[in-house]
Motif scaffolding. Structure first.
Motif, PDB file in Angstrom:
ATOM      1  N   ASP A  75       0.861  -1.179   0.000  1.00  0.00           N
ATOM      2  CA  ASP A  75       0.000   0.000   0.000  1.00  0.00           C
ATOM      3  C   ASP A  75       0.901   1.234   0.000  1.00  0.00           C
ATOM      4  OD1 ASP A  75      -2.187   1.680   0.165  1.00  0.00           O
ATOM      5  OD2 ASP A  75      -3.128   0.587   1.815  1.00  0.00           O
ATOM      6  N   GLY A  76       0.338   2.342  -0.501  1.00  0.00           N
ATOM      7  CA  GLY A  76       1.020   3.618  -0.396  1.00  0.00           C
ATOM      8  C   GLY A  76       1.860   3.996  -1.597  1.00  0.00           C
ATOM      9  N   CYS A  77       1.972   5.311  -1.810  1.00  0.00           N
ATOM     10  CA  CYS A  77       2.800   5.866  -2.887  1.00  0.00           C
ATOM     11  C   CYS A  77       3.458   7.140  -2.378  1.00  0.00           C
ATOM     12  CB  CYS A  77       1.952   6.165  -4.119  1.00  0.00           C
ATOM     13  SG  CYS A  77       2.894   6.851  -5.513  1.00  0.00           S
ATOM     14  N   ILE A  78       4.743   7.304  -2.681  1.00  0.00           N
ATOM     15  CA  ILE A  78       5.483   8.483  -2.216  1.00  0.00           C
ATOM     16  C   ILE A  78       5.954   9.351  -3.381  1.00  0.00           C
ATOM     17  CG2 ILE A  78       6.228   7.452  -0.037  1.00  0.00           C
ATOM     18  CD1 ILE A  78       8.889   6.756  -1.373  1.00  0.00           C
ATOM     19  N   LEU A  79       5.414   9.109  -4.575  1.00  0.00           N
ATOM     20  CA  LEU A  79       5.783   9.922  -5.727  1.00  0.00           C
ATOM     21  C   LEU A  79       4.999  11.244  -5.704  1.00  0.00           C
ATOM     22  CD1 LEU A  79       6.024   7.233  -8.546  1.00  0.00           C
ATOM     23  CD2 LEU A  79       7.755   7.985  -6.899  1.00  0.00           C
ATOM     24  N   LEU A  84       4.176   4.009   2.661  1.00  0.00           N
ATOM     25  CA  LEU A  84       4.514   2.707   2.095  1.00  0.00           C
ATOM     26  C   LEU A  84       4.353   1.631   3.164  1.00  0.00           C
ATOM     27  CD1 LEU A  84       7.717   3.424  -0.047  1.00  0.00           C
ATOM     28  CD2 LEU A  84       5.333   3.340  -0.788  1.00  0.00           C
ATOM     29  N   GLN A  85       3.670   0.564   2.804  1.00  0.00           N
ATOM     30  CA  GLN A  85       3.478  -0.545   3.740  1.00  0.00           C
ATOM     31  C   GLN A  85       3.409  -1.841   2.955  1.00  0.00           C
ATOM     32  OE1 GLN A  85       0.022  -0.223   6.235  1.00  0.00           O
ATOM     33  NE2 GLN A  85       0.598  -1.956   7.521  1.00  0.00           N
ATOM     34  N   SER A  86       4.459  -2.640   3.046  1.00  0.00           N
ATOM     35  CA  SER A  86       4.508  -3.922   2.354  1.00  0.00           C
ATOM     36  C   SER A  86       4.027  -5.031   3.282  1.00  0.00           C
ATOM     37  CB  SER A  86       5.930  -4.233   1.886  1.00  0.00           C
ATOM     38  OG  SER A  86       6.399  -3.246   0.996  1.00  0.00           O
ATOM     39  N   ARG A  87       3.273  -5.958   2.706  1.00  0.00           N
ATOM     40  CA  ARG A  87       2.804  -7.098   3.489  1.00  0.00           C
ATOM     41  C   ARG A  87       3.924  -8.119   3.672  1.00  0.00           C
ATOM     42  NH1 ARG A  87      -2.185  -9.845   1.040  1.00  0.00           N
ATOM     43  NH2 ARG A  87      -2.138 -10.933   3.047  1.00  0.00           N
ATOM     44  N   SER A  88       3.758  -8.935   4.683  1.00  0.00           N
ATOM     45  CA  SER A  88       4.714 -10.007   4.949  1.00  0.00           C
ATOM     46  C   SER A  88       4.695 -11.030   3.818  1.00  0.00           C
ATOM     47  CB  SER A  88       4.342 -10.693   6.265  1.00  0.00           C
ATOM     48  OG  SER A  88       4.807 -12.017   6.305  1.00  0.00           O
ATOM     49  N   PHE A 115       7.237  -2.552  -3.524  1.00  0.00           N
ATOM     50  CA  PHE A 115       7.121  -3.629  -2.546  1.00  0.00           C
ATOM     51  C   PHE A 115       8.481  -3.890  -1.921  1.00  0.00           C
ATOM     52  CE2 PHE A 115       7.761  -8.053  -1.391  1.00  0.00           C
ATOM     53  CZ  PHE A 115       6.735  -8.231  -0.467  1.00  0.00           C
ATOM     54  N   GLY A 116       8.533  -3.946  -0.602  1.00  0.00           N
ATOM     55  CA  GLY A 116       9.759  -4.250   0.128  1.00  0.00           C
ATOM     56  C   GLY A 116      10.627  -3.056   0.443  1.00  0.00           C
ATOM     57  N   VAL A 117      10.391  -1.913  -0.178  1.00  0.00           N
ATOM     58  CA  VAL A 117      11.239  -0.743   0.069  1.00  0.00           C
ATOM     59  C   VAL A 117      11.159  -0.324   1.531  1.00  0.00           C
ATOM     60  CG1 VAL A 117      11.527   1.722  -0.435  1.00  0.00           C
ATOM     61  CG2 VAL A 117      11.181   0.099  -2.304  1.00  0.00           C
ATOM     62  N   ASP A 118       9.960  -0.320   2.094  1.00  0.00           N
ATOM     63  CA  ASP A 118       9.766   0.140   3.460  1.00  0.00           C
ATOM     64  C   ASP A 118      10.295  -0.832   4.498  1.00  0.00           C
ATOM     65  OD1 ASP A 118       7.484  -1.250   2.228  1.00  0.00           O
ATOM     66  OD2 ASP A 118       6.699  -1.315   4.267  1.00  0.00           O
ATOM     67  N   THR A 119      10.437  -2.100   4.138  1.00  0.00           N
ATOM     68  CA  THR A 119      10.830  -3.101   5.140  1.00  0.00           C
ATOM     69  C   THR A 119      12.342  -3.195   5.326  1.00  0.00           C
ATOM     70  OG1 THR A 119      10.755  -4.839   3.456  1.00  0.00           O
ATOM     71  CG2 THR A 119       8.774  -4.491   4.774  1.00  0.00           C
ATOM     72  N   THR A 120      13.116  -2.710   4.375  1.00  0.00           N
ATOM     73  CA  THR A 120      14.577  -2.811   4.508  1.00  0.00           C
ATOM     74  C   THR A 120      15.283  -1.471   4.385  1.00  0.00           C
ATOM     75  OG1 THR A 120      14.760  -3.307   2.134  1.00  0.00           O
ATOM     76  CG2 THR A 120      14.687  -5.172   3.650  1.00  0.00           C
ATOM     77  N   ARG A 121      14.592  -0.432   3.910  1.00  0.00           N
ATOM     78  CA  ARG A 121      15.248   0.861   3.739  1.00  0.00           C
ATOM     79  C   ARG A 121      15.710   1.398   5.092  1.00  0.00           C
ATOM     80  NH1 ARG A 121      11.576   5.361   1.132  1.00  0.00           N
ATOM     81  NH2 ARG A 121      10.456   4.904   3.069  1.00  0.00           N
ATOM     82  N   PRO A 174      17.771  -7.159   1.153  1.00  0.00           N
ATOM     83  CA  PRO A 174      16.606  -6.631   0.451  1.00  0.00           C
ATOM     84  C   PRO A 174      15.666  -7.752   0.021  1.00  0.00           C
ATOM     85  CG  PRO A 174      18.531  -6.591  -0.984  1.00  0.00           C
ATOM     86  CD  PRO A 174      19.019  -6.982   0.377  1.00  0.00           C
ATOM     87  N   PHE A 175      14.382  -7.455   0.008  1.00  0.00           N
ATOM     88  CA  PHE A 175      13.380  -8.385  -0.498  1.00  0.00           C
ATOM     89  C   PHE A 175      12.409  -7.558  -1.316  1.00  0.00           C
ATOM     90  CE2 PHE A 175       9.833 -11.290  -0.683  1.00  0.00           C
ATOM     91  CZ  PHE A 175      10.434 -12.543  -0.692  1.00  0.00           C
ATOM     92  N   ARG A 176      12.593  -7.590  -2.632  1.00  0.00           N
ATOM     93  CA  ARG A 176      11.831  -6.731  -3.526  1.00  0.00           C
ATOM     94  C   ARG A 176      10.797  -7.550  -4.291  1.00  0.00           C
ATOM     95  NH1 ARG A 176      13.894  -3.547  -0.526  1.00  0.00           N
ATOM     96  NH2 ARG A 176      15.310  -1.846  -1.112  1.00  0.00           N
ATOM     97  N   LEU A 177      10.136  -6.891  -5.222  1.00  0.00           N
ATOM     98  CA  LEU A 177       9.045  -7.532  -5.949  1.00  0.00           C
ATOM     99  C   LEU A 177       9.511  -8.792  -6.657  1.00  0.00           C
ATOM    100  CD1 LEU A 177       6.093  -7.439  -6.874  1.00  0.00           C
ATOM    101  CD2 LEU A 177       6.828  -5.990  -8.782  1.00  0.00           C
TER     102      LEU A 177
END
Length: 443
Positions: A136-140, A154-158, A187-193, A200-203
């Motif tokens: 969820d979420g967009c920062i652009l 930004l909120q990525s699901r587990s 996806f994943g940006v918020d969990t490791t940034r 990293p765990f991306r799309l």
């Protein structure tokens, strides 16, 4: 005790549809049933959209209609319009709660006697393919878009929750899963940034992981940003047998100067290079896109540049939108707003090009093997069904109502501007040439 009834209505995007399904499962799991079409409901839930001024108006109209048809119902309003203008919505008839922050939803439902909120869905009502929200979420800060102001975080699901949900949906008969979000590429940006020591765990890590789920199913991505399609993404996409070779990089404009005014993050040249790189590693991928025409100040020359970019990109489908002034966005105050009649004509011209490009792509799939998810009986021909191939090509082939929801092996025969006509082969669960037909087979 009489079972309580509910009615759920959704405006807007795939994420909204997913979130409504989550609420539906919470209600049905806690003693509610959905009201019949002509039956008044005790509870109405409206999931709203605010992407345009018209979307706001549709939301208000829908809430008023529900109040007339369900005079004794309590109405809960959620979604992006509820976040943007909660006080205005509270004044509408029968509104019991306005969920302006999704984190408040479990508390709102608790006040209605719903004390068990699921962490994911198990079915997707009314659809053969299921949407799975991964973030969820967009920062652009695109100048035409209101969404970052109502979904800013930004909120990525587990990944564990996502995988468990996908497995449930497959077990419950959904042969196609669409990974969606407000900005899927983040996806994943918020969990490791900013968190040292965490890998990293991306799309692309996510769809590699999901690809290991066995069975006859397929996976599709919703809209992505071209700047997020790097070599890691492309290599993973090429390796995954369940991932459909259809991608939706949002172009928005094929004019460099318009892209600058939109504050998009790429050049036309770089966008086209990403598509060509994907074509090098993925067999005959299909590219679909979104384009806004009539953006403030768009000249005839800038519109012609968009047409040329679409030709060079060889899109299979173009979703064409006339620019709509959105209160609260920078672009709404830009000078040189394009008159509505010019916007309408540009929609028509780009739509005509889109149909030509579609027919060209469909023709390239004649005499090739297809895997068609059948969604309904044909609107025009008795004894035929309509569905989509792995590349999201609309296909018509001989069949019956019994085929709806199944995946049919077929062969492309004849291309029109609207669909690819195909002959029928075997079902996935049949045997062809002595071997089990697998969804992962490449054409």
């Amino acid at each position: 005790m009489t079972q309580r009834t509910c009615r759920l209505l959704t405006l807007g995007c795939k994420v909204n549809q997913y979130e409504t399904q989550l609420v539906r499962e919470a209600l049905l799991g806690n003693g509610f049933r959905e009201a019949a079409e002509d039956e008044p409901a005790d509870l109405c839930v409206v999931n709203t959209c605010t992407v345009t001024n018209d979307a706001d108006s549709q939301g208000r109209q829908l809430i008023r209609q529900l109040a007339r048809k369900n005079p004794h119902a309590k109405t809960v309003v959620m979604g992006c319009y509820a976040t943007r203008e909660p006080e205005a919505i509270k004044e509408l008839p029968n509104v019991f709660e306005v969920v302006s922050d999704k984190r408040e939803l479990p508390d709102v439902l608790d006040r209605l006697g719903i004390d068990d909120m699921p962490t994911g869905i198990s079915h997707f009502q009314g659809r053969k393919r299921a949407y799975v929200k991964v973030q969820d979420g967009c920062i652009l800060n695109c100048t035409y878009c209101i969404i970052p102001s109502v979904r800013p975080n930004l909120q990525s699901r587990s990944p564990d929750d996502i995988e468990a949900e996908v497995r449930r949906l497959i077990d419950n008969g959904h042969h196609e899963i669409i990974l969606t979000g407000i900005h899927v590429g983040h996806f994943g940006v918020d969990t490791t940034r900013g968190r040292s020591g965490l890998p990293p765990f991306r799309l692309w890590h996510l769809f590699r992981r999901l690809d290991r789920i066995p069975g006859n199913w397929r996976m599709r991505l919703s809209s992505i940003e071209a700047v997020e399609v790097n070599d890691d993404f492309i290599k993973a996409a090429a390796d995954c047998e369940h991932l459909c070779p259809q991608f939706h990089p949002a172009l928005q404009s094929g004019s460099e100067s318009v892209l600058l005014r939109m504050k998009r993050r790429y050049s036309v040249k770089r966008f086209l290079e990403k598509l060509e790189r994907m074509r090098e590693l993925i067999p005959n991928p299909a590219f679909t896109t979104d384009v806004i025409v009539g953006f403030p100040g768009e000249t005839d020359e800038e519109f012609e540049a968009t047409l040329e970019t679409c030709r060079r990109a060889r899109f299979m489908k173009v979703h064409v939108f006339p620019y709509s002034q959105r209160r609260g966005t920078p672009a709404a105050t830009f000078p040189n707003q394009v008159p509505p009649e010019i916007r309408k004509e540009r929609v028509r011209v780009l739509g005509e090009l889109e149909r030509q490009l579609a027919e060209d792509y469909y023709r390239a799939l004649t005499d090739t093997e297809l895997e068609v998810l059948v969604e309904r009986e044909s609107d025009e021909r008795e004894g035929w069904v309509h569905g989509t191939d792995r590349r999201y090509v609309p296909v018509e082939l001989p069949g019956s109502e019994a085929d709806v929801g199944r995946v049919i092996a077929a062969r492309g025969e004849f291309a029109t501007r609207h669909y690819l006509e195909a002959s029928r082969a075997e079902l996935w669960d049949g045997v062809r040439s002595g071997e089990q037909l697998s969804i992962g087979q490449r054409n």
